[in-house]
Design an enzyme around this catalytic site. Structure first.
Site, PDB file in Angstrom:
ATOM      1  N   ASP A 220     -36.888   9.107  -6.569  1.00 38.28           N
ATOM      2  CA  ASP A 220     -37.586   9.902  -7.589  1.00 38.28           C
ATOM      3  C   ASP A 220     -37.480   9.331  -9.007  1.00 38.28           C
ATOM      4  OD1 ASP A 220     -37.571  11.445  -5.327  1.00 38.28           O
ATOM      5  OD2 ASP A 220     -36.468  13.114  -6.203  1.00 38.28           O
TER       6      ASP A 220
ATOM      7  N   GLN B 141     -33.768   7.672  -9.525  1.00 37.68           N
ATOM      8  CA  GLN B 141     -32.739   7.787  -8.505  1.00 37.68           C
ATOM      9  C   GLN B 141     -32.453   6.407  -7.922  1.00 37.68           C
ATOM     10  OE1 GLN B 141     -31.385  11.276  -6.922  1.00 37.68           O
ATOM     11  NE2 GLN B 141     -31.412  10.931  -9.135  1.00 37.68           N
TER      12      GLN B 141
ATOM     13  N   TRP C  45     -31.644   0.725  -3.740  1.00 36.97           N
ATOM     14  CA  TRP C  45     -32.632   1.739  -3.339  1.00 36.97           C
ATOM     15  C   TRP C  45     -33.149   2.495  -4.554  1.00 36.97           C
ATOM     16  CZ3 TRP C  45     -35.062   4.122   0.832  1.00 36.97           C
ATOM     17  CH2 TRP C  45     -35.477   5.448   0.651  1.00 36.97           C
TER      18      TRP C  45
END
Length: 371
Positions: A100, A116, A97
């Site tokens: 930001d 992130q 995943w």
């Protein structure tokens, strides 16, 4: 499960629909890490590779709660998975995943982008910092995972800055309470590799997402930090270690992920203005003397869609202000989720309605043209 760490990665069988398990890592009986992983040992959708190089040469014990039987394998490479809907020019993670952008900095001819990253799932969680570099903002080389969860929390958003000595410093929010290991701890601000973390204790619950810029006229570092609600703080430091809050600002209708930077109005060197933005791309324009930010506009919105959430600008790019944001839309894939926007150059222009922030794709996009 116990094994000797002699590889770069260990691999978990994962399915998005499987029940999440809390996998706890012990090094010589010391609890050092926990990850929430949707382990599926029967019919996995893909294999998630986790970087364990920092544990090399040590015995690792894994405990799974709730208990579950599963196999792990060791590997020194992450195989490339062909995904038919992976974006061609928008940056995406090799697996896992992404949200930001973090730690954007230009150094020694390369653009660094941290982000992130959940390396063991295609859902939000287990926040680490992924890392990639590029010379043209479109062709990226993926590097090893940069920042890992610690006893202070998982690694939320932050920034990078080239300090007065020419060294790159990474600042991040240690998100206390977002892992079992950090249970009961607050959100604090830390410097990667610094022994005396945290450098900023909790100001308000959930405060996070530091962005730092060097203010030449006052020879101080200035940090924008999200507090709570629609409140942001400005802090100053002379050494990046000791910080003092000197102002609070409200950015109506926004929250999280501030950015704070100067631009020349109509490219006039005598008309410097400063822009404060939030995660939802609300912004205000004003004047800043190093000690106080004075807004001169009402809150405006730049991007109206969902492709520029939590946008940040690169540090250390003389003569240009370049930003990138997280594209918040689903990509039909098994092994990864999330991508970034097209990098854009920022400008400030006078209009009949007043000063407005403007954005346009960077000129390097022309290197992709064929016709």
């Amino acid at each position: 499960m116990e094994f000797f760490c002699d590889s770069k990665y260990i691999a978990f069988p994962v399915s998005r629909s499987a029940v999440s398990k809390n996998v706890r890592f012990y090094i010589e009986n010391e609890f050092v890490l926990d990850l929430n992983i949707s382990i599926d040992n029967i019919s996995p959708e893909y294999t998630a590779y986790y970087d364990v190089q920092r544990f090399y040469g040590k015995n690792i014990t894994l405990k799974c709660v709730p208990e579950a039987d599963f196999d792990i394998t060791k590997s020194d490479v992450i195989p490339k998975i062909q995904e038919p809907y992976r974006p061609k020019i928008h940056f995406s993670p090799p697996s896992g995943w992404l949200n930001d952008p973090n730690g954007l900095v230009f150094k020694d001819g390369e653009y660094h982008m941290y982000y992130q990253h959940n390396p063991v799932g295609t859902n939000w969680g287990n926040m680490h910092w992924g890392h990639a570099v590029s010379k043209d903002l479109f062709r990226w080389t993926h590097l090893d995972e940069a920042l890992f969860p610690t006893k202070f929390g998982t690694v939320f958003s932050g920034c990078a800055i080239v300090d007065k000595s020419g060294e790159t410093q990474l600042f991040f929010t240690a998100a206390g309470g977002t892992s079992l290991l950090s249970e009961g701890k607050p959100f604090t601000q830390c410097i990667a590799g610094y022994e005396n973390n945290p450098v900023i204790l909790q100001i308000e619950e959930g405060n996070r997402d530091s962005k730092i810029i060097y203010h030449k006229k006052t020879e101080r570092y200035i940090m924008a930090l999200y507090l709570s609600g629609c409140k942001y703080a400005l802090l100053s430091s002379e050494d990046l270690k000791s910080w003092s809050k000197f102002q609070e600002i409200e950015l109506e209708g926004d929250a999280e992920c501030p950015d704070f930077y100067p631009l020349l109005l109509d490219n006039d060197p005598n008309r410097e203005k400063w822009v404060l933005t939030g995660a939802k791309d609300k912004y205000i324009i004003g004047s800043f003397n190093g000690f106080k930010f004075t807004p001169e506009t009402k809150t405006q919105t730049l991007e109206q869609g969902n492709a520029f959430y939590a946008s940040q600008t690169w540090s250390n790019t003389p003569g240009r202000t370049i930003r990138i944001g997280w594209g918040r839309f689903n990509i039909p894939s098994k092994s990864f989720q999330g991508c970034m926007s097209v990098p854009c150059e920022m400008s400030l222009k006078s209009t009949k309605n007043g000063m407005r922030l403007c954005t346009y794709p960077v000129s390097e996009i022309q290197t992709l043209y064929e016709n």
